[in-house]
Design a protein around this motif. Structure first.
Motif, PDB file in Angstrom:
ATOM      1  N   GLY A   1       0.813  -1.209   0.000  1.00 51.96           N
ATOM      2  CA  GLY A   1       0.000   0.000   0.000  1.00 51.96           C
ATOM      3  C   GLY A   1       0.846   1.257   0.000  1.00 51.96           C
ATOM      4  N   ALA A   2       1.930   1.259   0.792  1.00 48.16           N
ATOM      5  CA  ALA A   2       2.820   2.418   0.830  1.00 48.16           C
ATOM      6  C   ALA A   2       3.525   2.598  -0.505  1.00 48.16           C
ATOM      7  CB  ALA A   2       3.832   2.260   1.956  1.00 48.16           C
ATOM      8  N   LEU A   3       3.921   1.490  -1.129  1.00 40.25           N
ATOM      9  CA  LEU A   3       4.552   1.593  -2.448  1.00 40.25           C
ATOM     10  C   LEU A   3       3.579   2.177  -3.456  1.00 40.25           C
ATOM     11  CD1 LEU A   3       6.851   1.020  -4.469  1.00 40.25           C
ATOM     12  CD2 LEU A   3       5.825  -1.249  -4.806  1.00 40.25           C
ATOM     13  N   ARG A   4       2.346   1.680  -3.448  1.00 43.96           N
ATOM     14  CA  ARG A   4       1.348   2.183  -4.386  1.00 43.96           C
ATOM     15  C   ARG A   4       1.140   3.689  -4.198  1.00 43.96           C
ATOM     16  NH1 ARG A   4      -2.430  -0.497  -2.522  1.00 43.96           N
ATOM     17  NH2 ARG A   4      -2.136  -2.409  -3.729  1.00 43.96           N
ATOM     18  N   ALA A   5       1.065   4.117  -2.955  1.00 49.67           N
ATOM     19  CA  ALA A   5       0.893   5.547  -2.679  1.00 49.67           C
ATOM     20  C   ALA A   5       2.087   6.346  -3.181  1.00 49.67           C
ATOM     21  CB  ALA A   5       0.699   5.763  -1.179  1.00 49.67           C
ATOM     22  N   HIS A   6       3.277   5.799  -3.004  1.00 51.76           N
ATOM     23  CA  HIS A   6       4.478   6.500  -3.487  1.00 51.76           C
ATOM     24  C   HIS A   6       4.480   6.591  -5.006  1.00 51.76           C
ATOM     25  CE1 HIS A   6       8.594   7.788  -4.007  1.00 51.76           C
ATOM     26  NE2 HIS A   6       8.787   6.758  -4.806  1.00 51.76           N
ATOM     27  N   LEU A   7       4.118   5.525  -5.678  1.00 52.66           N
ATOM     28  CA  LEU A   7       4.085   5.538  -7.145  1.00 52.66           C
ATOM     29  C   LEU A   7       3.199   6.666  -7.655  1.00 52.66           C
ATOM     30  CD1 LEU A   7       3.723   1.702  -7.859  1.00 52.66           C
ATOM     31  CD2 LEU A   7       5.752   3.089  -8.299  1.00 52.66           C
TER      32      LEU A   7
END
Length: 276
Positions: free
Chosen positions: A5-11
């Motif tokens: 989820g954090a990666l998706r938000a960063h992307l």
């Protein structure tokens, strides 16, 4: 460990996915040129299929999440972050397998200003895991076609990652190189290894001509590709590239740091918190 989820938000926040800086016009132009077999966008790949513009648009909609509507001809292009996350997971699995087998690996980038640190962190982790990070043909001359005609470059390595630079433009070993789409550097590197009797890489990691050129020669290759880089995704569809990760390949270099952490964590490799 960085969560999905954090990666998706960063992307999305960094515009690595979602609406990106690459325009729809740029992407469609690349599809037209690829359909015409223009070497500037083939990146060393020799397609087996009869890829026309509509077929390429459908492929890129499937692989990247761009709009499949041929009537949409302007604005920002779009990458589906779910596709990026899934591809990064597959990318990590290939690195895990290479580390487990202690495979020789070759890294190369045509985007040294943006992606050098990302690849260097992976190279360091694989080296620590016992892989040989190959650096063949360092300093070799490469004559490459550019928009300004044929220009001479030299092959160099920075922290285990290959790039090309114009002779005399920057000191050898500096972290600045030339932007390149050419497959000639990887062909030269692989040729030098073959002439020396090996070892040959069991995995090539990079972008542009490094990935497509290696995949075309039958070497397992994984890499990053933007929406205007259809060759990587055609190569993946045709089985010559193992993993093509859809993302914007030209944002600020530090924005790729969480991606390196995510990949190294999922590959169970050391160095997830380090950044060269």
């Amino acid at each position: 460990m960085l969560s999905t989820g954090a990666l998706r938000a960063h992307l999305l926040a960094a515009r690595l996915a979602g609406p990106i800086a690459t325009t729809r016009e740029e992407s469609l132009r690349s599809y037209r040129l690829f359909a015409a077999r223009d070497p500037r966008v083939l990146l060393g790949l020799e397609p087996e299929g009869a890829w026309d513009e509509r077929g390429l648009l459908g492929l890129m909609a499937d692989k990247c999440g761009v709009s499949g509507d041929p009537g949409q001809v302007s604005g920002s292009d779009v990458i589906d972050p779910e596709r990026t996350v899934a591809a990064l997971q597959a990318f990590a699995e290939r690195l895990r397998a290479a580390a487990g087998a202690r495979s020789p690996v070759l890294f190369g980038t045509g985007h040294p200003h943006r992606l050098l640190q990302f690849y260097a962190s992976l190279a360091r982790a694989l080296s620590a895991a016992g892989c040989v990070v190959l650096t063949p043909a360092q300093g070799a001359r490469v004559d490459m076609a550019t928009r300004f005609g044929v220009r001479t470059h030299c092959l160099d390595y920075v922290r285990g990652v290959a790039l090309v630079r114009e002779p005399g433009a920057w000191p050898e070993g500096s972290a600045t190189g030339a932007h390149s789409h050419s497959p000639l550097p990887v062909r030269m590197a692989l040729g030098a290894l073959a002439d020396a009797g090996g070892p040959l890489p069991e995995l090539v990691v990079g972008d542009h001509g490094w990935v497509c050129g290696a995949g075309q020669l039958g070497v397992e290759a994984i890499g990053l590709g933007d929406t205007d880089d259809p060759a990587l995704f055609v190569g993946e569809a045709e089985g010559r590239i193992a993993v093509a990760v859809p993302l914007d390949d030209a944002v600020s270099a530090d924005y790729y740091r969480p991606l390196a952490r995510y990949v190294l964590d999922r590959a169970s490799l050391p160095g997830a918190q380090e950044w060269p």
